[in-house]
Design a protein around this motif. Sequence first.
Motif, PDB file in Angstrom:
ATOM      1  N   HIS A  93       0.629  -1.127   0.015  1.00  0.00           N
ATOM      2  CA  HIS A  93       0.166  -0.133   0.016  1.00  0.00           C
ATOM      3  C   HIS A  93       1.025   1.422  -0.064  1.00  0.00           C
ATOM      4  O   HIS A  93       0.474   2.369  -0.189  1.00  0.00           O
ATOM      5  N   LEU A  94       2.290   1.177   0.271  1.00  0.00           N
ATOM      6  CA  LEU A  94       3.060   2.307   0.429  1.00  0.00           C
ATOM      7  C   LEU A  94       3.589   2.605  -1.187  1.00  0.00           C
ATOM      8  O   LEU A  94       3.609   1.783  -1.964  1.00  0.00           O
ATOM      9  N   THR A  95       4.045   3.769  -1.290  1.00  0.00           N
ATOM     10  CA  THR A  95       4.565   4.347  -2.641  1.00  0.00           C
ATOM     11  C   THR A  95       6.066   3.380  -2.594  1.00  0.00           C
ATOM     12  O   THR A  95       6.547   2.764  -1.651  1.00  0.00           O
ATOM     13  N   VAL A  96       6.601   3.613  -3.946  1.00  0.00           N
ATOM     14  CA  VAL A  96       7.787   3.212  -4.329  1.00  0.00           C
ATOM     15  C   VAL A  96       8.749   3.774  -3.243  1.00  0.00           C
ATOM     16  O   VAL A  96       9.798   3.258  -2.601  1.00  0.00           O
ATOM     17  N   ALA A  97       8.719   5.103  -3.132  1.00  0.00           N
ATOM     18  CA  ALA A  97       9.828   5.794  -2.298  1.00  0.00           C
ATOM     19  C   ALA A  97       9.542   5.509  -0.864  1.00  0.00           C
ATOM     20  O   ALA A  97      10.543   5.341  -0.213  1.00  0.00           O
ATOM     21  N   GLU A  98       8.400   5.442  -0.473  1.00  0.00           N
ATOM     22  CA  GLU A  98       8.070   5.051   0.911  1.00  0.00           C
ATOM     23  C   GLU A  98       8.814   3.615   1.340  1.00  0.00           C
ATOM     24  O   GLU A  98       9.331   3.492   2.496  1.00  0.00           O
ATOM     25  N   ASN A  99       8.526   2.766   0.283  1.00  0.00           N
ATOM     26  CA  ASN A  99       9.192   1.584   0.482  1.00  0.00           C
ATOM     27  C   ASN A  99      10.716   1.306   0.717  1.00  0.00           C
ATOM     28  O   ASN A  99      11.348   0.863   1.617  1.00  0.00           O
ATOM     29  N   ILE A 100      11.316   2.073  -0.226  1.00  0.00           N
ATOM     30  CA  ILE A 100      12.991   2.189  -0.272  1.00  0.00           C
ATOM     31  C   ILE A 100      13.238   2.773   0.902  1.00  0.00           C
ATOM     32  O   ILE A 100      14.475   2.351   1.490  1.00  0.00           O
ATOM     33  N   PHE A 101      12.777   3.817   1.441  1.00  0.00           N
ATOM     34  CA  PHE A 101      13.085   4.366   2.918  1.00  0.00           C
ATOM     35  C   PHE A 101      12.513   4.112   4.028  1.00  0.00           C
ATOM     36  O   PHE A 101      12.490   4.706   5.189  1.00  0.00           O
ATOM     37  N   LEU A 102      11.665   2.920   3.821  1.00  0.00           N
ATOM     38  CA  LEU A 102      10.755   2.509   5.181  1.00  0.00           C
ATOM     39  C   LEU A 102      11.877   2.499   6.301  1.00  0.00           C
ATOM     40  O   LEU A 102      12.892   1.999   6.659  1.00  0.00           O
ATOM     41  N   GLY A 103      11.389   2.914   7.502  1.00  0.00           N
ATOM     42  CA  GLY A 103      11.985   3.021   8.664  1.00  0.00           C
ATOM     43  C   GLY A 103      13.487   3.975   8.651  1.00  0.00           C
ATOM     44  O   GLY A 103      14.090   4.156   9.740  1.00  0.00           O
ATOM     45  N   ARG A 104      13.640   4.569   7.195  1.00  0.00           N
ATOM     46  CA  ARG A 104      14.841   5.448   7.409  1.00  0.00           C
ATOM     47  C   ARG A 104      14.414   6.733   6.737  1.00  0.00           C
ATOM     48  O   ARG A 104      15.108   7.545   6.023  1.00  0.00           O
ATOM     49  N   GLU A 105      13.088   7.303   6.997  1.00  0.00           N
ATOM     50  CA  GLU A 105      12.472   8.404   6.391  1.00  0.00           C
ATOM     51  C   GLU A 105      13.143   9.515   6.728  1.00  0.00           C
ATOM     52  O   GLU A 105      13.387   9.906   7.873  1.00  0.00           O
ATOM     53  N   PRO A 106      13.631  10.384   5.504  1.00  0.00           N
ATOM     54  CA  PRO A 106      14.002  11.670   6.108  1.00  0.00           C
ATOM     55  C   PRO A 106      12.843  12.394   6.531  1.00  0.00           C
ATOM     56  O   PRO A 106      11.778  12.463   6.443  1.00  0.00           O
ATOM     57  N   LEU A 107      13.377  13.060   7.653  1.00  0.00           N
ATOM     58  CA  LEU A 107      12.508  13.905   8.678  1.00  0.00           C
ATOM     59  C   LEU A 107      12.304  15.326   8.607  1.00  0.00           C
ATOM     60  O   LEU A 107      13.475  15.913   8.449  1.00  0.00           O
ATOM     61  N   ARG A 108      11.121  16.127   8.702  1.00  0.00           N
ATOM     62  CA  ARG A 108      11.296  17.427   9.292  1.00  0.00           C
ATOM     63  C   ARG A 108      10.804  17.537  10.755  1.00  0.00           C
ATOM     64  O   ARG A 108      10.187  16.911  11.026  1.00  0.00           O
ATOM     65  N   PHE A 109      11.042  18.610  11.221  1.00  0.00           N
ATOM     66  CA  PHE A 109      10.530  18.891  12.550  1.00  0.00           C
ATOM     67  C   PHE A 109      10.973  17.575  13.443  1.00  0.00           C
ATOM     68  O   PHE A 109       9.817  16.888  13.703  1.00  0.00           O
ATOM     69  N   ARG A 110      11.911  17.241  13.364  1.00  0.00           N
ATOM     70  CA  ARG A 110      12.325  15.856  13.715  1.00  0.00           C
ATOM     71  C   ARG A 110      11.708  15.259  15.137  1.00  0.00           C
ATOM     72  O   ARG A 110      10.959  14.237  15.062  1.00  0.00           O
ATOM     73  N   PRO A 111      11.464  16.069  16.039  1.00  0.00           N
ATOM     74  CA  PRO A 111      10.526  15.498  17.457  1.00  0.00           C
ATOM     75  C   PRO A 111       9.521  15.170  16.914  1.00  0.00           C
ATOM     76  O   PRO A 111       8.751  14.158  17.485  1.00  0.00           O
ATOM     77  N   LEU A 112       8.732  15.547  16.048  1.00  0.00           N
ATOM     78  CA  LEU A 112       7.316  15.177  15.623  1.00  0.00           C
ATOM     79  C   LEU A 112       7.218  14.131  14.543  1.00  0.00           C
ATOM     80  O   LEU A 112       6.237  13.454  14.537  1.00  0.00           O
ATOM     81  N   GLY A 113       8.306  13.814  14.159  1.00  0.00           N
ATOM     82  CA  GLY A 113       8.445  12.659  13.124  1.00  0.00           C
ATOM     83  C   GLY A 113       7.863  12.831  11.907  1.00  0.00           C
ATOM     84  O   GLY A 113       6.941  12.030  11.131  1.00  0.00           O
ATOM     85  N   VAL A 114       7.487  14.082  11.367  1.00  0.00           N
ATOM     86  CA  VAL A 114       6.870  14.330  10.129  1.00  0.00           C
ATOM     87  C   VAL A 114       7.819  14.106   8.869  1.00  0.00           C
ATOM     88  O   VAL A 114       8.809  14.347   8.923  1.00  0.00           O
ATOM     89  N   VAL A 115       7.297  13.194   8.188  1.00  0.00           N
ATOM     90  CA  VAL A 115       8.247  12.872   6.932  1.00  0.00           C
ATOM     91  C   VAL A 115       8.279  13.890   5.901  1.00  0.00           C
ATOM     92  O   VAL A 115       6.984  14.636   5.640  1.00  0.00           O
ATOM     93  N   ALA A 116       9.591  14.009   5.601  1.00  0.00           N
ATOM     94  CA  ALA A 116       9.643  15.151   4.501  1.00  0.00           C
ATOM     95  C   ALA A 116       9.331  14.595   3.192  1.00  0.00           C
ATOM     96  O   ALA A 116      10.099  13.950   2.583  1.00  0.00           O
ATOM     97  N   LYS A 117       8.226  14.677   2.755  1.00  0.00           N
ATOM     98  CA  LYS A 117       7.586  13.941   1.627  1.00  0.00           C
ATOM     99  C   LYS A 117       8.284  13.923   0.327  1.00  0.00           C
ATOM    100  O   LYS A 117       8.836  13.304  -0.481  1.00  0.00           O
TER     101      LYS A 117
END
Lengths: 499, 313
Positions: free
Chosen positions: A87-111
């Motif tokens: 159900h995830l996109t190609v990019a999400e799969n590739i970086f699963l568990g290592r997503e680049p984050l914005r606002f680190r403490p909130l864990g918002v993924v930098a899409k």
Amino acid sequence: MRGITKSFAGNSVLAGVSLRAAAGEVHALVGENGAGKSTLMKVLAGVHRPEGGEILIEGRPVHFTSPADALAHGVAMIYQELSLAPHLTVAENIFLGREPLRFRPLGVVAKRELNERAGRLLEDYGFRIDPRAVVGRLSAAARQLVEIARATAEARRVVVMDEPTSSLTAHEAEDLFRLIRDLKGRGLAVVYISHRLEELGEVADRLTVLRDGREVYEGAWGELSQGEIIRHMAGRELKDIFPPRAAQRGAALLRVEGLTRKGKFEDVTFEARAGEVVGLAGLAGAGRTELVEAVFGAQPFDGGAVYLNGAKFNAPDPARAVGRGLGLLTEDRKRTGLCPDQTLARNLTLANVGALVKRWVLSRGREREAAREYVERLRVRPPDPERVAGRLSGGNQQKVLLGRWLFAGSRVFLLDEPTRGVDVAARAEIYRAVNRLAEGGVAVVMVSSDLPELLGMADRILVMRRGRLVAELDAKRTTQEEVLTYATLEEEFEIRNDE
Amino acid sequence: MSDWLKRFLPFASLVVLCVLIAAAEPKFLSAGNLAGVARQTAVITIIAMGMTVVMISGGIDLSVGSEMALAGVAGALLMAAGAPPWVGVLGALAAGAACGLANGAAVAALRIPPFIVTLGAMGIYRGVALLATDGKAVVGLPQSFGWLAEGEVLGFVPVPLVFVVLVALLTHFLLSGTRAGRYCYAVGSNVEAARYAGVRVSRYQIMFYVFLGALAGLAGAIESARLVTGQPTAGEGYELRVIAAVVIGGGSLSGGQGSVLGTVVGALIMGVLSNGANLLGISSFTQQIVIGAVIVLAVTFDEFQRRRLETLS
Ligand SMILES: Nc1ncnc2c1ncn2[C@@H]1O[C@H](COP(=O)(O)OP(=O)(O)OP(=O)(O)O)[C@@H](O)[C@H]1O
Ligand SMILES: [Mg+2]
């Protein structure tokens, strides 16, 4: 890896196997189905814990308790059975568990960054895949490439590839080989498992042959001829991978006329006669799978007609297709083939349970008997009908699924990549089974990306490109090069031709 | 090893539970009390047999309690209007089967997740039962109807127990001795694979829901016989107990697994648990908490096993 032992439920699978993969080297690992290749590598990748032996990385002993643990030591693996989140996109799969984050403490993924980085990675590798595409909608080949991209992006020391080309065509495999040479150049150790000995020659530096959980050969690639490798794998001489066939050509059992599905295939017309094996060649995405699935009623089509035995029959669903004597060995055994938590016997008889039933009552004796017969004929290992199918090795699962249609007594066989992940000896069994089918007056349509296989098995080869049939070749006279030329002709050329 | 544990654990739990309760309250083992347990557990067990089939095929039905009430009310209305008891029972069966048909059709044809379909159906069927009776119990049922719940065969075997045994045998045969049974496991294990193997998936899914509905109807008839009234509020919260029985017995919420024997043991655990609680004077409120906890435990155990299997393969 030194002296690794491992057993499942008391059955020894690895009996003291050692393997040395040096930095900057591609180590080929071969062996028959069920020899223990995947198991050995899953030990290395932290999926299984070994019972004995040790793993050393750069000389230091390590004990992995999970795949994440192995990854932390720079070991990544591409699994034989794909393991992406659909159900995830190609990019999400590739970086699963290592997503680049914005606002680190909130864990918002930098899409945006995620997509850009994935896009760059795929481009680097030469894979033409949209990082924003949802993985579940991709073809098996594209998913395989995503899997490769993910694992290689993570690996720092060792990459294990378990049959990475099984769903790739020659063209895409070339991209992969280029990537492997690149990894080598960066000083990684690559362990490469494959049943296609020809392609190993492209990349392998060293070779280990496994048989029944023991290593029977270790040496530099090239020391052994193909025949010798096969002998080591099988423990016996193997002649005639493509045994001769004495089939009488009969009436047209299957005729496809002007079959069209917008965007997938267009105006496809061909027939398959009794006793004939028709090969369907083409690149991934040429529409071969969509075509045979449409004939089988598993996927829709917009126009055209299918004739069985001369009578029009546009299959509305697989159930009715099976009822009319069609059988489809699907390309993706995990998604559309196997019932993983059911027994081998139940999987094998699924398309013809009716044959086991007499006056409403299903005979278990007959079920076991039938399973045993086909297990023997196709040499499924281990030959235990009560074994849970999901725990068989990949190649043996494939044999069970072929056995399903043999047991169903189909008259028209649609085989979509029938020898995917099947070892040389077992492949020969499958070819022999196909020959016996043809000799018994069955029509076989065989989709394959393995050109030597098509040349060896088919009577005629139809080449598909971008949804159209572009050539019909006599398998006895054509060459791999000719088939490939038709399969890859450029658009421009086509337009000029049309004028 | 883990397969074996999974099979054995429900039995072991049942035995331990019985021993513990008997030690605390010897009355538990009296013939009268045991017959009582059988009667009380019968309704849950009968529905749980159908639920086993549906859950093996990868589905679930949250509306069984409402189906049971609606069916019980339908049968009671027939009898209150003068129909003989056997017509009332058949009416209940038919009403239950019709509910099952609606659920199955929505799941199979419209491809709505069973959890959502049957959650909605749970409200709908209950509402219909309440509307049809104006929210009041249906009275005036023939005395002979009570035999279905209170009668005895051979002088000591409670009639509901006879039904439980018959239904269990039938379900076991259906699952292990027929084509539908093979398809049931295959569909639950991998729907797409079953479809590609030529299984008419929708048709069989509908059949399984109808089977469950009919059994819920039978349970509804037995329940109204026990109360000698048709109660539109019967069976509230039963879905929880029924699903618990299946899961405790080794059924899986993701399909492909489960067995009749396991579910029977699971239902007995639920029955013994509540009987023991009553004997020991534990309130029914506390019992609800315990039942909920047992379900979570059973599912956790199932998941734990599944994960172990996955790392193995
Ligand atoms: N989880 C498991 N439980 C029980 N047996 C298993 C399990 N995984 C693998 N096996 C058994 O271990 C043996 C080796 O399997 P493995 O998958 O390593 O073979 P392989 O060499 O990779 O074969 P293939 O070429 O078909 O992929 C097989 O006999 C298989 O049935
Ligand atoms: Mg393998």
